[in-house]
Write an enzyme that holds these catalytic residues in place. Structure first.
Site, short mmCIF file in Angstrom:
data_model
loop_
_atom_site.label_atom_id
_atom_site.label_comp_id
_atom_site.label_asym_id
_atom_site.label_seq_id
_atom_site.Cartn_x
_atom_site.Cartn_y
_atom_site.Cartn_z
N TYR A 153 0.84 -1.21 0.00
CA TYR A 153 0.00 0.00 0.00
C TYR A 153 0.87 1.26 0.00
O TYR A 153 0.62 2.21 -0.75
CB TYR A 153 -0.88 -0.06 1.25
CG TYR A 153 -1.93 1.00 1.39
CD1 TYR A 153 -3.18 0.85 0.78
CD2 TYR A 153 -1.72 2.13 2.17
CE1 TYR A 153 -4.18 1.81 0.95
CE2 TYR A 153 -2.70 3.09 2.33
CZ TYR A 153 -3.93 2.92 1.72
OH TYR A 153 -4.91 3.87 1.89
N PRO A 183 -4.76 11.75 2.81
CA PRO A 183 -5.48 11.67 4.09
C PRO A 183 -4.66 10.91 5.13
O PRO A 183 -3.88 10.02 4.80
CB PRO A 183 -6.74 10.87 3.75
CG PRO A 183 -6.83 10.84 2.27
CD PRO A 183 -5.44 10.96 1.76
N1 CAA Z 1 6.39 -1.16 14.33
C1 CAA Z 1 7.21 -2.15 14.71
N2 CAA Z 1 6.82 -3.39 15.02
C2 CAA Z 1 5.52 -3.64 14.92
C3 CAA Z 1 4.59 -2.66 14.53
C4 CAA Z 1 5.08 -1.38 14.23
N3 CAA Z 1 4.25 -0.39 13.84
N4 CAA Z 1 3.36 -3.21 14.52
C5 CAA Z 1 3.52 -4.50 14.90
N5 CAA Z 1 4.81 -4.73 15.16
C6 CAA Z 1 5.41 -5.99 15.62
C7 CAA Z 1 4.61 -6.49 16.83
O1 CAA Z 1 5.10 -5.91 18.01
C8 CAA Z 1 4.86 -7.98 16.77
O2 CAA Z 1 6.13 -8.24 17.29
P1 CAA Z 1 6.42 -9.61 18.07
O3 CAA Z 1 6.20 -10.69 17.06
O4 CAA Z 1 7.81 -9.45 18.52
O5 CAA Z 1 5.40 -9.63 19.19
C9 CAA Z 1 4.92 -8.27 15.26
O6 CAA Z 1 5.25 -7.00 14.63
C10 CAA Z 1 3.59 -8.75 14.70
O7 CAA Z 1 2.60 -7.75 15.02
P2 CAA Z 1 1.05 -8.05 15.00
O8 CAA Z 1 0.67 -8.89 16.17
O9 CAA Z 1 0.29 -6.78 14.81
O10 CAA Z 1 0.98 -8.96 13.69
P3 CAA Z 1 -0.25 -9.43 12.90
O11 CAA Z 1 0.28 -10.38 11.88
O12 CAA Z 1 -1.38 -9.87 13.77
O13 CAA Z 1 -0.76 -8.09 12.19
C11 CAA Z 1 -0.73 -6.29 10.71
C12 CAA Z 1 0.04 -7.48 11.23
C13 CAA Z 1 -2.07 -6.74 10.09
C14 CAA Z 1 0.07 -5.65 9.62
C15 CAA Z 1 -1.00 -5.33 11.87
O14 CAA Z 1 0.22 -5.01 12.46
C16 CAA Z 1 -1.66 -4.06 11.43
O15 CAA Z 1 -2.87 -4.01 11.21
N6 CAA Z 1 -0.90 -2.95 11.28
C17 CAA Z 1 -1.40 -1.65 10.91
C18 CAA Z 1 -1.56 -1.55 9.41
C19 CAA Z 1 -2.21 -0.23 9.07
O16 CAA Z 1 -1.92 0.81 9.63
N7 CAA Z 1 -3.15 -0.26 8.13
C20 CAA Z 1 -3.86 0.90 7.76
C21 CAA Z 1 -5.17 0.47 7.17
S1 CAA Z 1 -6.18 1.85 6.80
C22 CAA Z 1 -5.42 2.62 5.55
O17 CAA Z 1 -4.53 2.15 4.94
C23 CAA Z 1 -5.96 3.97 5.17
C24 CAA Z 1 -4.88 4.96 5.15
O18 CAA Z 1 -4.50 5.39 4.09
C25 CAA Z 1 -4.35 5.49 6.41
#
Ligand code: CAA
Length: 246
Positions: A153, A183
């Site tokens: 993305y 946004p």
């Molecule tokens: N920075 C560093 N490390 C991170 C992190 C971050 N931001 N987020 C997660 N981690 C780490 C976690 O601490 C975890 O570490 P450990 O394995 O050591 O515990 C590891 O990464 C896995 O994290 P999750 O449990 O979150 O993993 P998951 O597989 O369940 O989920 C994910 C992964 C789906 C990508 C989830 O992290 C997520 O939803 N992230 C946010 C994505 C996001 O912001 N999307 C925006 C959607 S809306 C949009 O896109 C509109 C727009 O334009 C703004």
């Protein structure tokens, strides 16, 4: 004469707000919906109470180059030159890069970035011929700053900014402006689909401590489309509550 705007992904959270705002501003809006989704689109049209003078539903698969060229040529024969194009259609397939499949990569690049070629090219030539046009591409704060779980993305959204700056040079000589609205996290189904704990943690990093309202994004689009935006081109307007300051 009533101006014509085309918005891709018009019934989505941000697209719907942009449609309503441009209708309020007196545009006729061509609202595109994804192939096969007519019933959903019609339900949205009815719920919003649009009239056929205000909004026309238009089927378009923004990932299909040939069909976009054909369909948009037909559209211009029917309605004339589009004055304002808003490339808004977009999807997410969030996952860490290690786990990302090729399909998750390509789906996002095709829908969010390759669509800019498919939709803009057939309309840009007529805008240039007319000597007037506005192209507004909806990117994201995550195209500017990157985001864990969004390599696909963020790549697409950053690509939209490069595309817009380059096309702005080509449009400037023929009266066509090309800009980006970026946004932040906005109160839409796309954002609300995120895991609540992840979303809460993100909102906590926003200096304004809240999501954007879709209307706040639509206002930025309306400004760039209006006469007030006539001398702005190649610009990225962030609407993100201070989440990322360039
Ligand atoms: N920075 C560093 N490390 C991170 C992190 C971050 N931001 N987020 C997660 N981690 C780490 C976690 O601490 C975890 O570490 P450990 O394995 O050591 O515990 C590891 O990464 C896995 O994290 P999750 O449990 O979150 O993993 P998951 O597989 O369940 O989920 C994910 C992964 C789906 C990508 C989830 O992290 C997520 O939803 N992230 C946010 C994505 C996001 O912001 N999307 C925006 C959607 S809306 C949009 O896109 C509109 C727009 O334009 C703004």
């Amino acid at each position: 004469m009533q101006k014509l705007a085309l918005i891709t992904g018009a019934k989505g959270g941000i697209g719907s707000a942009i449609t309503e705002r441009l209708v309020e501003d007196g545009y006729k809006v061509i609202a595109t919906y994804y192939t096969g989704n007519y019933d959903c689109a019609k339900q949205w049209f009815d719920e919003k109470g649009f009239t056929s003078n205000q909004v026309a539903l238009f089927e378009l698969d923004v990932t299909d180059t040939t069909s976009c060229h054909e369909r948009l040529a037909q559209l211009q024969e029917t309605y004339g030159t589009v004055d304002v194009l808003v490339n808004n259609a977009g999807i997410t397939r969030d996952t860490s890069f290690k786990k990302m499949t090729a399909a998750q990569w390509h789906d996002v690049i095709n829908t969010n970035l390759n669509s800019l070629f498919n939709v803009t090219q057939p309309l840009f030539a007529s805008m240039c011929e007319k000597g007037n046009g506005r192209i507004i591409n909806i990117s994201s704060v995550n195209g500017l700053k990157g985001q864990f779980g969004q390599t696909n993305y963020s790549a697409a959204k950053a690509g939209m900014i490069g595309f817009s700056k380059a096309l702005a040079y080509e449009g400037a000589r023929c009266g066509v402006t090309v800009n980006v609205v970026a946004p932040g996290y906005t109160g839409t189904p796309m954002v609300q689909a995120m895991r609540q704990d992840v979303l809460d943690a993100i909102v906590d990093t926003v200096p304004m401590k809240r999501l954007a309202r879709p209307e706040e994004i639509a206002q930025a689009v309306a400004f760039l489309a209006s006469d007030a935006g006539a001398y702005i081109t190649g610009e990225t307007l962030s609407v993100n509550g201070g989440l990322y300051m360039q």
